[in-house]
Design an enzyme around this catalytic site. Structure first.
Site, PDB file in Angstrom:
ATOM      1  N   ARG A  29      45.020  69.314  12.105  1.00 48.30           N
ATOM      2  CA  ARG A  29      46.021  68.405  12.671  1.00 48.30           C
ATOM      3  C   ARG A  29      47.430  68.868  12.333  1.00 48.30           C
ATOM      4  O   ARG A  29      47.709  69.302  11.206  1.00 48.30           O
ATOM      5  CB  ARG A  29      45.804  66.974  12.158  1.00 48.30           C
ATOM      6  CG  ARG A  29      44.481  66.406  12.598  1.00 48.30           C
ATOM      7  CD  ARG A  29      44.418  64.897  12.598  1.00 48.30           C
ATOM      8  NE  ARG A  29      43.053  64.490  12.914  1.00 48.30           N
ATOM      9  CZ  ARG A  29      42.527  64.453  14.134  1.00 48.30           C
ATOM     10  NH1 ARG A  29      43.281  64.781  15.182  1.00 48.30           N
ATOM     11  NH2 ARG A  29      41.270  64.106  14.330  1.00 48.30           N
ATOM     12  N   ASP A  30      48.323  68.771  13.342  1.00 45.67           N
ATOM     13  CA  ASP A  30      49.726  69.115  13.125  1.00 45.67           C
ATOM     14  C   ASP A  30      50.347  68.092  12.174  1.00 45.67           C
ATOM     15  O   ASP A  30      50.091  66.891  12.266  1.00 45.67           O
ATOM     16  CB  ASP A  30      50.472  69.142  14.464  1.00 45.67           C
ATOM     17  CG  ASP A  30      51.805  69.862  14.357  1.00 45.67           C
ATOM     18  OD1 ASP A  30      51.927  70.949  14.942  1.00 45.67           O
ATOM     19  OD2 ASP A  30      52.720  69.336  13.683  1.00 45.67           O
ATOM     20  N   ASN A  87      53.790  78.291  21.931  1.00 44.22           N
ATOM     21  CA  ASN A  87      55.219  78.591  21.857  1.00 44.22           C
ATOM     22  C   ASN A  87      55.374  80.026  21.373  1.00 44.22           C
ATOM     23  O   ASN A  87      54.743  80.430  20.388  1.00 44.22           O
ATOM     24  CB  ASN A  87      55.912  77.625  20.894  1.00 44.22           C
ATOM     25  CG  ASN A  87      55.985  76.221  21.444  1.00 44.22           C
ATOM     26  OD1 ASN A  87      56.153  76.031  22.644  1.00 44.22           O
ATOM     27  ND2 ASN A  87      55.842  75.228  20.576  1.00 44.22           N
ATOM     28  N   VAL A  96      56.346  79.337  13.360  1.00 43.33           N
ATOM     29  CA  VAL A  96      55.372  79.978  12.465  1.00 43.33           C
ATOM     30  C   VAL A  96      54.851  81.225  13.178  1.00 43.33           C
ATOM     31  O   VAL A  96      54.303  81.132  14.290  1.00 43.33           O
ATOM     32  CB  VAL A  96      54.196  79.034  12.118  1.00 43.33           C
ATOM     33  CG1 VAL A  96      53.200  79.744  11.201  1.00 43.33           C
ATOM     34  CG2 VAL A  96      54.701  77.755  11.457  1.00 43.33           C
ATOM     35  N   HIS A 100      49.315  80.240  17.268  1.00 37.57           N
ATOM     36  CA  HIS A 100      48.657  78.928  17.192  1.00 37.57           C
ATOM     37  C   HIS A 100      48.772  78.255  18.544  1.00 37.57           C
ATOM     38  O   HIS A 100      49.847  78.240  19.150  1.00 37.57           O
ATOM     39  CB  HIS A 100      49.269  78.047  16.097  1.00 37.57           C
ATOM     40  CG  HIS A 100      50.775  78.005  16.120  1.00 37.57           C
ATOM     41  ND1 HIS A 100      51.547  79.048  15.639  1.00 37.57           N
ATOM     42  CD2 HIS A 100      51.635  77.073  16.570  1.00 37.57           C
ATOM     43  CE1 HIS A 100      52.825  78.745  15.788  1.00 37.57           C
ATOM     44  NE2 HIS A 100      52.906  77.552  16.364  1.00 37.57           N
ATOM     45  N   HIS A 102      48.762  74.759  20.470  1.00 38.71           N
ATOM     46  CA  HIS A 102      48.883  73.307  20.270  1.00 38.71           C
ATOM     47  C   HIS A 102      47.972  72.620  21.281  1.00 38.71           C
ATOM     48  O   HIS A 102      48.170  72.787  22.493  1.00 38.71           O
ATOM     49  CB  HIS A 102      50.312  72.836  20.542  1.00 38.71           C
ATOM     50  CG  HIS A 102      51.375  73.361  19.635  1.00 38.71           C
ATOM     51  ND1 HIS A 102      51.964  72.592  18.655  1.00 38.71           N
ATOM     52  CD2 HIS A 102      51.989  74.575  19.579  1.00 38.71           C
ATOM     53  CE1 HIS A 102      52.894  73.306  18.031  1.00 38.71           C
ATOM     54  NE2 HIS A 102      52.933  74.514  18.580  1.00 38.71           N
TER      55      HIS A 102
HETATM   56  P1  AMP Z   1      55.638  76.070  16.599  1.00 39.74           P
HETATM   57  O1  AMP Z   1      56.951  75.343  16.514  1.00 39.74           O
HETATM   58  O2  AMP Z   1      55.097  76.192  17.980  1.00 39.74           O
HETATM   59  O3  AMP Z   1      55.684  77.381  15.862  1.00 39.74           O
HETATM   60  O4  AMP Z   1      54.585  75.145  15.871  1.00 39.74           O
HETATM   61  C1  AMP Z   1      54.433  75.097  14.498  1.00 39.74           C
HETATM   62  C2  AMP Z   1      53.794  73.783  14.201  1.00 39.74           C
HETATM   63  O5  AMP Z   1      53.229  73.834  12.903  1.00 39.74           O
HETATM   64  C3  AMP Z   1      54.754  72.586  14.226  1.00 39.74           C
HETATM   65  O6  AMP Z   1      54.306  71.660  15.207  1.00 39.74           O
HETATM   66  C4  AMP Z   1      54.660  72.033  12.811  1.00 39.74           C
HETATM   67  O7  AMP Z   1      54.706  70.625  12.792  1.00 39.74           O
HETATM   68  C5  AMP Z   1      53.320  72.559  12.348  1.00 39.74           C
HETATM   69  N1  AMP Z   1      53.150  72.741  10.920  1.00 39.74           N
HETATM   70  C6  AMP Z   1      53.985  73.370  10.071  1.00 39.74           C
HETATM   71  N2  AMP Z   1      53.453  73.417   8.843  1.00 39.74           N
HETATM   72  C7  AMP Z   1      52.248  72.792   8.910  1.00 39.74           C
HETATM   73  C8  AMP Z   1      51.219  72.506   7.973  1.00 39.74           C
HETATM   74  N3  AMP Z   1      51.306  72.878   6.675  1.00 39.74           N
HETATM   75  N4  AMP Z   1      50.121  71.842   8.403  1.00 39.74           N
HETATM   76  C9  AMP Z   1      50.017  71.457   9.689  1.00 39.74           C
HETATM   77  N5  AMP Z   1      50.955  71.703  10.628  1.00 39.74           N
HETATM   78  C10 AMP Z   1      52.061  72.356  10.244  1.00 39.74           C
END
Ligand code: AMP
Length: 114
Positions: A29-30, A87, A96, A100, A102
């Site tokens: 989960r995000d 993204n 990140v 990944h 979403h």
């Molecule tokens: P992006 O902005 O597409 O790179 O998505 C990165 C996502 O990772 C964001 O929606 C963050 O809320 C999520 N995120 C960052 N750190 C964590 C974590 N430790 N556990 C779960 N989700 C995370």
């Protein structure tokens, strides 16, 4: 990969709410959900973005897509509709650098996004 947040989650070194895992992928989960269903699906193998993964480990990308569909089914949004978003890069807001997907669902997601 050292200092990669999502490699650490895949290895179990950093906690996450894991909803599904298999040999090639982990889904969790995000932390900051943007929809009633917001799950991230990652390959265990490190790749910085979806295009790189497609070129280097295509079977892992297929596994991510398959896992995403199974997550959508398990979350109860398979029939109502859901979105799989990768993204990529600065303008898309990628924060990140471990690919990944979403999985978003549970509300009208709107179009166009962003
Ligand atoms: P992006 O902005 O597409 O790179 O998505 C990165 C996502 O990772 C964001 O929606 C963050 O809320 C999520 N995120 C960052 N750190 C964590 C974590 N430790 N556990 C779960 N989700 C995370």
């Amino acid at each position: 990969v050292a200092d990669c947040l999502f490699c650490s989650i895949a290895a179990g070194d950093i906690p996450a709410t894991v909803v599904r895992e298999d040999d090639l992928t982990v889904a969790f989960r995000d932390l900051d959900p943007q929809a009633p269903t917001h799950v991230l699906v990652i390959p265990r193998v490190h790749a910085p973005d979806v295009g790189t993964l497609a070129a280097s480990e295509p079977e892992a990308l297929v596994a991510v897509a398959r896992a995403a569909a199974e997550v959508a089914r398990a979350e109860g949004v398979a029939d109502s509709g859901w979105r799989l978003v990768f993204n990529t890069g600065r303008d898309a807001g990628q924060s990140v650098a471990h690919v990944h997907g979403h999985v978003l669902g549970g509300r009208d997601l709107g179009w166009p996004p962003g």
